[in-house]
Scaffold this motif. Sequence first.
Motif, mmCIF file in Angstrom:
data_model
loop_
_atom_site.group_PDB
_atom_site.id
_atom_site.type_symbol
_atom_site.label_atom_id
_atom_site.label_comp_id
_atom_site.label_asym_id
_atom_site.label_seq_id
_atom_site.Cartn_x
_atom_site.Cartn_y
_atom_site.Cartn_z
ATOM 1 N N SER A 262 -5.353 -4.226 1.669
ATOM 2 C CA SER A 262 -4.891 -4.053 0.293
ATOM 3 C C SER A 262 -5.583 -5.087 -0.576
ATOM 4 C CB SER A 262 -3.374 -4.238 0.232
ATOM 5 O OG SER A 262 -2.937 -4.386 -1.101
ATOM 6 N N VAL A 263 -5.981 -4.694 -1.764
ATOM 7 C CA VAL A 263 -6.629 -5.626 -2.687
ATOM 8 C C VAL A 263 -5.606 -6.569 -3.305
ATOM 9 C CG1 VAL A 263 -7.940 -5.833 -4.845
ATOM 10 C CG2 VAL A 263 -8.532 -4.054 -3.186
ATOM 11 N N PHE A 264 -4.429 -6.040 -3.676
ATOM 12 C CA PHE A 264 -3.432 -6.845 -4.377
ATOM 13 C C PHE A 264 -2.270 -7.295 -3.494
ATOM 14 C CE2 PHE A 264 -5.541 -4.415 -7.730
ATOM 15 C CZ PHE A 264 -5.859 -5.439 -8.611
ATOM 16 N N GLY A 265 -1.926 -6.510 -2.493
ATOM 17 C CA GLY A 265 -0.780 -6.829 -1.656
ATOM 18 C C GLY A 265 -1.117 -7.805 -0.551
ATOM 19 N N GLU A 266 -0.118 -8.076 0.287
ATOM 20 C CA GLU A 266 -0.306 -8.998 1.404
ATOM 21 C C GLU A 266 -0.138 -8.300 2.746
ATOM 22 O OE1 GLU A 266 0.977 -13.252 0.861
ATOM 23 O OE2 GLU A 266 2.259 -12.345 -0.663
ATOM 24 N N GLN A 267 -0.362 -6.990 2.757
ATOM 25 C CA GLN A 267 -0.317 -6.278 4.026
ATOM 26 C C GLN A 267 -1.378 -6.852 4.966
ATOM 27 O OE1 GLN A 267 -0.397 -4.958 0.974
ATOM 28 N NE2 GLN A 267 0.553 -2.933 0.866
ATOM 29 N N PRO A 268 -1.193 -6.731 6.272
ATOM 30 C CA PRO A 268 -2.181 -7.260 7.215
ATOM 31 C C PRO A 268 -3.562 -6.651 6.977
ATOM 32 C CG PRO A 268 -0.161 -6.683 8.366
ATOM 33 C CD PRO A 268 -0.019 -6.151 6.966
ATOM 34 N N VAL A 269 -4.597 -7.456 7.197
ATOM 35 C CA VAL A 269 -5.964 -6.923 7.190
ATOM 36 C C VAL A 269 -6.218 -6.391 8.597
ATOM 37 C CG1 VAL A 269 -6.828 -8.376 5.330
ATOM 38 C CG2 VAL A 269 -6.888 -9.245 7.668
ATOM 39 N N GLN A 270 -6.815 -5.196 8.682
ATOM 40 C CA GLN A 270 -6.967 -4.532 9.977
ATOM 41 C C GLN A 270 -8.417 -4.222 10.292
ATOM 42 O OE1 GLN A 270 -4.515 -1.028 10.195
ATOM 43 N NE2 GLN A 270 -2.606 -2.193 10.388
#
Length: 326
Positions: A262-270
Amino acid sequence: MHQTTTPLAWGIIGCGAVTERKSGPAFNKVAGSRLVAVMRRNAALAQSYAERHGVPRWTSDADALIHDPEVNAIYIATPPDSHHFYALKVAVAGKICCVEKPMAPSHRECLEMVAAFEAAGLPLFVSYYRRSLPRFAQVKQWLDQGAIGAVRHVHWSFSRKPNTADLAHTANWRTDPKVAGGGYFEDLASHGLDLMGHLLGDICQAKGIASNQQGLYAAADAVSGVWQFASGATGSGYWNFGAAGALDEMLIHGSQGQIKFSVFGEQPVQLQTADGTQSLEIAHPENIQFFHIENMQKHINGQVLHPSTGQTAQRATWVMEQILAG
Protein backbone atom coordinates in the motif's frame (compact mmCIF):
# COMPACT_ATOMS: atom_id res chain seq x y z
CA MET A 1 27.08 18.62 -2.56
CA HIS A 2 26.47 21.67 -0.35
CA GLN A 3 28.10 21.02 3.02
CA THR A 4 27.99 22.83 6.32
CA THR A 5 28.82 22.07 9.92
CA THR A 6 26.19 24.57 11.08
CA PRO A 7 23.04 22.98 12.51
CA LEU A 8 19.93 23.59 10.44
CA ALA A 9 17.70 26.26 12.00
CA TRP A 10 14.36 25.84 10.25
CA GLY A 11 11.55 28.25 9.62
CA ILE A 12 8.16 27.07 8.34
CA ILE A 13 6.05 29.08 5.91
CA GLY A 14 2.47 27.85 6.33
CA CYS A 15 2.23 25.98 9.64
CA GLY A 16 -1.05 24.27 8.80
CA ALA A 17 -2.39 20.74 9.27
CA VAL A 18 0.47 18.88 7.53
CA THR A 19 2.96 20.37 10.01
CA GLU A 20 1.07 19.47 13.20
CA ARG A 21 2.27 15.87 13.36
CA LYS A 22 3.62 14.71 10.01
CA SER A 23 6.56 17.10 9.82
CA GLY A 24 6.76 19.95 12.34
CA PRO A 25 7.75 18.04 15.51
CA ALA A 26 10.39 16.04 13.62
CA PHE A 27 12.49 19.15 12.97
CA ASN A 28 13.29 19.16 16.70
CA LYS A 29 13.79 15.39 16.94
CA VAL A 30 16.46 15.06 14.24
CA ALA A 31 20.01 15.53 15.51
CA GLY A 32 21.49 18.83 14.32
CA SER A 33 18.08 20.26 13.41
CA ARG A 34 15.79 22.66 15.23
CA LEU A 35 12.61 24.57 14.44
CA VAL A 36 13.12 28.22 15.41
CA ALA A 37 10.34 30.15 13.65
CA VAL A 38 6.94 29.67 11.99
CA MET A 39 4.78 31.82 9.77
CA ARG A 40 1.07 31.78 8.98
CA ARG A 41 -1.01 34.59 7.48
CA ASN A 42 -3.39 34.33 10.43
CA ALA A 43 -1.26 35.72 13.27
CA ALA A 44 -3.36 34.12 16.00
CA LEU A 45 -2.96 30.68 14.44
CA ALA A 46 0.78 31.23 14.00
CA GLN A 47 1.11 32.20 17.65
CA SER A 48 -0.97 29.20 18.74
CA TYR A 49 1.22 26.82 16.74
CA ALA A 50 4.41 28.31 18.17
CA GLU A 51 3.15 28.07 21.73
CA ARG A 52 1.87 24.50 21.37
CA HIS A 53 5.08 23.25 19.73
CA GLY A 54 7.61 25.25 21.71
CA VAL A 55 8.80 27.31 18.75
CA PRO A 56 10.68 30.47 19.85
CA ARG A 57 9.29 32.89 17.24
CA TRP A 58 6.24 33.32 15.05
CA THR A 59 5.13 35.84 12.44
CA SER A 60 2.39 36.50 9.89
CA ASP A 61 4.94 37.93 7.41
CA ALA A 62 6.60 35.40 5.08
CA ASP A 63 9.32 37.85 4.03
CA ALA A 64 10.23 38.45 7.67
CA LEU A 65 10.70 34.71 8.19
CA ILE A 66 12.66 34.26 4.95
CA HIS A 67 15.08 37.03 5.95
CA ASP A 68 15.28 36.10 9.63
CA PRO A 69 19.07 35.98 10.28
CA GLU A 70 18.64 33.09 12.72
CA VAL A 71 16.91 30.93 10.09
CA ASN A 72 19.12 29.16 7.55
CA ALA A 73 16.60 26.69 6.09
CA ILE A 74 12.99 27.20 5.00
CA TYR A 75 10.21 24.61 4.77
CA ILE A 76 7.39 25.78 2.48
CA ALA A 77 4.19 24.03 3.59
CA THR A 78 1.62 26.22 1.83
CA PRO A 79 -0.86 25.11 -0.87
CA PRO A 80 0.83 24.26 -4.21
CA ASP A 81 -0.03 27.47 -6.06
CA SER A 82 2.39 29.47 -3.87
CA HIS A 83 5.34 27.03 -3.81
CA HIS A 84 7.05 28.61 -6.82
CA PHE A 85 6.53 32.15 -5.49
CA TYR A 86 8.03 31.45 -2.09
CA ALA A 87 10.79 29.12 -3.32
CA LEU A 88 12.23 31.77 -5.63
CA LYS A 89 12.30 34.21 -2.70
CA VAL A 90 14.16 31.65 -0.59
CA ALA A 91 16.70 31.08 -3.37
CA VAL A 92 17.35 34.81 -3.64
CA ALA A 93 17.78 34.94 0.14
CA GLY A 94 20.46 32.26 -0.14
CA LYS A 95 18.86 29.67 2.11
CA ILE A 96 18.30 25.93 1.98
CA CYS A 97 14.74 25.01 1.04
CA CYS A 98 12.28 22.15 1.34
CA VAL A 99 8.96 22.41 -0.50
CA GLU A 100 5.86 20.35 0.23
CA LYS A 101 4.52 18.08 -2.47
CA PRO A 102 3.32 18.32 -5.14
CA MET A 103 6.29 20.52 -6.03
CA ALA A 104 4.24 23.01 -8.08
CA PRO A 105 1.08 22.95 -10.22
CA SER A 106 3.04 23.14 -13.49
CA HIS A 107 6.18 21.45 -14.76
CA ARG A 108 7.44 24.80 -16.02
CA GLU A 109 7.36 26.21 -12.49
CA CYS A 110 9.21 23.14 -11.19
CA LEU A 111 12.02 23.65 -13.70
CA GLU A 112 12.29 27.33 -12.78
CA MET A 113 12.58 26.38 -9.11
CA VAL A 114 15.31 23.83 -9.86
CA ALA A 115 17.22 26.35 -11.95
CA ALA A 116 17.02 29.03 -9.24
CA PHE A 117 18.58 26.80 -6.60
CA GLU A 118 21.18 25.43 -8.98
CA ALA A 119 22.19 29.01 -9.78
CA ALA A 120 22.36 29.81 -6.06
CA GLY A 121 24.42 26.68 -5.35
CA LEU A 122 21.90 25.54 -2.74
CA PRO A 123 19.91 22.33 -2.25
CA LEU A 124 16.19 22.20 -2.97
CA PHE A 125 14.39 19.30 -1.32
CA VAL A 126 10.77 18.21 -1.87
CA SER A 127 8.64 16.36 0.70
CA TYR A 128 8.18 13.12 -1.18
CA TYR A 129 9.05 11.52 2.12
CA ARG A 130 8.09 7.99 1.07
CA ARG A 131 11.49 7.77 -0.63
CA SER A 132 13.00 7.84 2.88
CA LEU A 133 10.57 5.48 4.67
CA PRO A 134 11.92 2.06 5.77
CA ARG A 135 8.97 0.12 4.28
CA PHE A 136 9.78 1.36 0.80
CA ALA A 137 13.52 0.91 1.36
CA GLN A 138 12.64 -2.77 1.78
CA VAL A 139 10.73 -2.79 -1.52
CA LYS A 140 13.67 -1.13 -3.25
CA GLN A 141 16.07 -3.66 -1.74
CA TRP A 142 14.01 -6.54 -3.15
CA LEU A 143 13.95 -4.88 -6.57
CA ASP A 144 17.68 -4.09 -6.54
CA GLN A 145 18.44 -7.69 -5.55
CA GLY A 146 16.40 -8.96 -8.50
CA ALA A 147 14.03 -10.82 -6.18
CA ILE A 148 11.22 -10.77 -8.78
CA GLY A 149 13.47 -10.91 -11.84
CA ALA A 150 12.99 -8.31 -14.56
CA VAL A 151 10.19 -5.84 -13.83
CA ARG A 152 7.46 -6.14 -16.44
CA HIS A 153 4.59 -3.96 -15.20
CA VAL A 154 3.34 -1.98 -12.21
CA HIS A 155 -0.30 -1.26 -11.45
CA TRP A 156 -1.69 1.04 -8.76
CA SER A 157 -5.35 0.90 -7.78
CA PHE A 158 -6.54 3.75 -5.59
CA SER A 159 -10.09 4.70 -4.65
CA ARG A 160 -12.04 6.16 -1.77
CA LYS A 161 -15.52 7.36 -0.91
CA PRO A 162 -16.47 11.01 -1.36
CA ASN A 163 -16.00 12.74 1.98
CA THR A 164 -18.71 14.57 3.91
CA ALA A 165 -17.23 18.01 3.22
CA ASP A 166 -17.21 17.44 -0.53
CA LEU A 167 -20.78 16.13 -0.50
CA ALA A 168 -21.74 19.36 1.29
CA HIS A 169 -19.84 21.41 -1.34
CA THR A 170 -17.62 22.87 1.38
CA ALA A 171 -14.77 25.00 0.00
CA ASN A 172 -11.52 23.01 -0.19
CA TRP A 173 -8.31 24.26 -1.78
CA ARG A 174 -7.32 20.67 -2.63
CA THR A 175 -10.18 20.46 -5.16
CA ASP A 176 -9.66 23.94 -6.61
CA PRO A 177 -7.65 23.69 -9.87
CA LYS A 178 -6.49 27.30 -9.45
CA VAL A 179 -4.74 26.35 -6.21
CA ALA A 180 -3.98 22.64 -6.46
CA GLY A 181 -3.94 21.91 -10.19
CA GLY A 182 -5.27 18.37 -10.59
CA GLY A 183 -7.18 18.22 -7.31
CA TYR A 184 -7.04 15.05 -5.19
CA PHE A 185 -5.26 13.27 -8.04
CA GLU A 186 -2.37 15.71 -7.91
CA ASP A 187 -2.37 15.80 -4.10
CA LEU A 188 -2.37 12.02 -3.58
CA ALA A 189 -1.29 10.32 -6.82
CA SER A 190 1.87 12.43 -6.81
CA HIS A 191 3.15 10.38 -3.85
CA GLY A 192 2.84 7.05 -5.65
CA LEU A 193 4.02 8.25 -9.04
CA ASP A 194 7.10 9.79 -7.46
CA LEU A 195 7.69 6.59 -5.49
CA MET A 196 7.55 4.57 -8.70
CA GLY A 197 10.26 6.78 -10.15
CA HIS A 198 12.39 6.10 -7.08
CA LEU A 199 11.82 2.34 -7.20
CA LEU A 200 11.78 1.70 -10.95
CA GLY A 201 13.47 4.65 -12.66
CA ASP A 202 12.12 7.51 -14.74
CA ILE A 203 8.81 7.35 -16.57
CA CYS A 204 9.55 8.45 -20.13
CA GLN A 205 6.03 8.62 -21.58
CA ALA A 206 2.54 8.77 -20.13
CA LYS A 207 -1.05 9.51 -21.09
CA GLY A 208 -4.44 9.20 -19.53
CA ILE A 209 -8.10 10.10 -19.23
CA ALA A 210 -9.54 12.39 -16.56
CA SER A 211 -13.18 13.17 -15.87
CA ASN A 212 -15.48 14.66 -13.26
CA GLN A 213 -18.02 11.96 -12.47
CA GLN A 214 -19.65 13.40 -9.34
CA GLY A 215 -19.81 17.12 -10.11
CA LEU A 216 -18.95 17.98 -6.51
CA TYR A 217 -16.05 20.30 -7.33
CA ALA A 218 -14.11 21.72 -10.28
CA ALA A 219 -11.20 19.25 -10.38
CA ALA A 220 -11.35 15.79 -11.96
CA ASP A 221 -12.42 13.04 -9.54
CA ALA A 222 -11.73 10.03 -11.79
CA VAL A 223 -8.38 9.51 -13.53
CA SER A 224 -6.89 6.56 -15.42
CA GLY A 225 -3.35 6.49 -16.75
CA VAL A 226 -0.79 4.36 -18.58
CA TRP A 227 2.94 4.93 -18.86
CA GLN A 228 6.30 3.41 -19.72
CA PHE A 229 9.55 3.51 -17.81
CA ALA A 230 12.90 4.15 -19.44
CA SER A 231 13.71 0.51 -18.62
CA GLY A 232 10.94 -0.67 -20.93
CA ALA A 233 8.61 -1.77 -18.12
CA THR A 234 5.04 -0.52 -18.38
CA GLY A 235 2.64 0.89 -15.82
CA SER A 236 -1.01 1.66 -15.28
CA GLY A 237 -3.21 3.13 -12.59
CA TYR A 238 -6.60 4.45 -11.69
CA TRP A 239 -7.66 6.94 -9.05
CA ASN A 240 -11.32 7.44 -8.17
CA PHE A 241 -12.61 9.71 -5.41
CA GLY A 242 -16.26 8.72 -5.60
CA ALA A 243 -16.12 4.95 -5.22
CA ALA A 244 -18.05 2.66 -2.87
CA GLY A 245 -15.03 1.99 -0.69
CA ALA A 246 -11.34 2.56 -0.08
CA LEU A 247 -8.60 0.70 -1.94
CA ASP A 248 -4.86 1.34 -2.13
CA GLU A 249 -2.80 -1.43 -3.69
CA MET A 250 0.34 -1.31 -5.78
CA LEU A 251 1.49 -4.47 -7.58
CA ILE A 252 4.92 -4.71 -9.21
CA HIS A 253 4.94 -7.66 -11.60
CA GLY A 254 8.27 -9.27 -12.49
CA SER A 255 9.43 -12.17 -14.62
CA GLN A 256 9.89 -14.28 -11.47
CA GLY A 257 7.39 -12.91 -8.96
CA GLN A 258 5.62 -9.84 -7.68
CA ILE A 259 5.73 -7.29 -4.87
CA LYS A 260 2.54 -5.93 -3.29
CA PHE A 261 2.12 -3.00 -0.91
CA SER A 262 0.00 0.00 0.00
CA VAL A 263 1.28 3.48 -0.79
CA PHE A 264 -0.53 5.20 2.09
CA GLY A 265 -1.43 2.43 4.53
CA GLU A 266 0.71 0.29 6.79
CA GLN A 267 -0.32 -3.11 5.48
CA PRO A 268 2.59 -5.58 5.26
CA VAL A 269 4.84 -5.35 2.21
CA GLN A 270 4.75 -8.70 0.40
CA LEU A 271 7.21 -10.49 -1.82
CA GLN A 272 5.69 -13.38 -3.79
CA THR A 273 7.94 -15.79 -5.71
CA ALA A 274 8.08 -19.49 -6.55
CA ASP A 275 9.66 -20.00 -3.13
CA GLY A 276 6.57 -18.65 -1.36
CA THR A 277 5.36 -15.39 0.14
CA GLN A 278 7.39 -13.18 2.45
CA SER A 279 5.31 -10.63 4.36
CA LEU A 280 6.91 -7.91 6.48
CA GLU A 281 5.21 -5.43 8.78
CA ILE A 282 7.17 -2.17 8.78
CA ALA A 283 5.45 0.63 10.65
CA HIS A 284 5.68 4.35 9.92
CA PRO A 285 7.50 6.55 12.43
CA GLU A 286 5.39 8.70 14.78
CA ASN A 287 6.18 11.72 12.60
CA ILE A 288 6.06 10.32 9.08
CA GLN A 289 8.52 12.86 7.67
CA PHE A 290 11.19 12.07 10.30
CA PHE A 291 13.50 10.09 8.01
CA HIS A 292 12.98 12.62 5.20
CA ILE A 293 14.07 15.42 7.54
CA GLU A 294 16.93 13.33 8.92
CA ASN A 295 18.17 12.73 5.36
CA MET A 296 18.15 16.48 4.68
CA GLN A 297 20.43 16.98 7.68
CA LYS A 298 22.68 14.13 6.52
CA HIS A 299 22.75 15.57 3.00
CA ILE A 300 23.86 18.96 4.29
CA ASN A 301 26.57 17.26 6.35
CA GLY A 302 27.79 15.40 3.26
CA GLN A 303 26.84 11.97 4.61
CA VAL A 304 24.24 10.93 2.03
CA LEU A 305 22.54 12.21 -1.10
CA HIS A 306 18.92 12.98 -0.31
CA PRO A 307 16.58 10.84 -2.43
CA SER A 308 14.00 13.61 -2.99
CA THR A 309 15.27 16.80 -4.59
CA GLY A 310 13.78 19.33 -6.95
CA GLN A 311 15.38 17.45 -9.82
CA THR A 312 13.68 14.16 -8.93
CA ALA A 313 10.38 15.75 -7.88
CA GLN A 314 9.83 17.65 -11.11
CA ARG A 315 9.43 14.31 -12.87
CA ALA A 316 6.24 13.47 -10.94
CA THR A 317 4.69 16.79 -11.96
CA TRP A 318 5.62 16.12 -15.60
CA VAL A 319 4.02 12.67 -15.46
CA MET A 320 0.81 14.04 -13.94
CA GLU A 321 0.64 16.75 -16.61
CA GLN A 322 0.91 14.07 -19.31
CA ILE A 323 -1.82 11.93 -17.73
CA LEU A 324 -4.21 14.86 -17.25
CA ALA A 325 -3.54 16.15 -20.78
CA GLY A 326 -4.96 12.91 -22.25
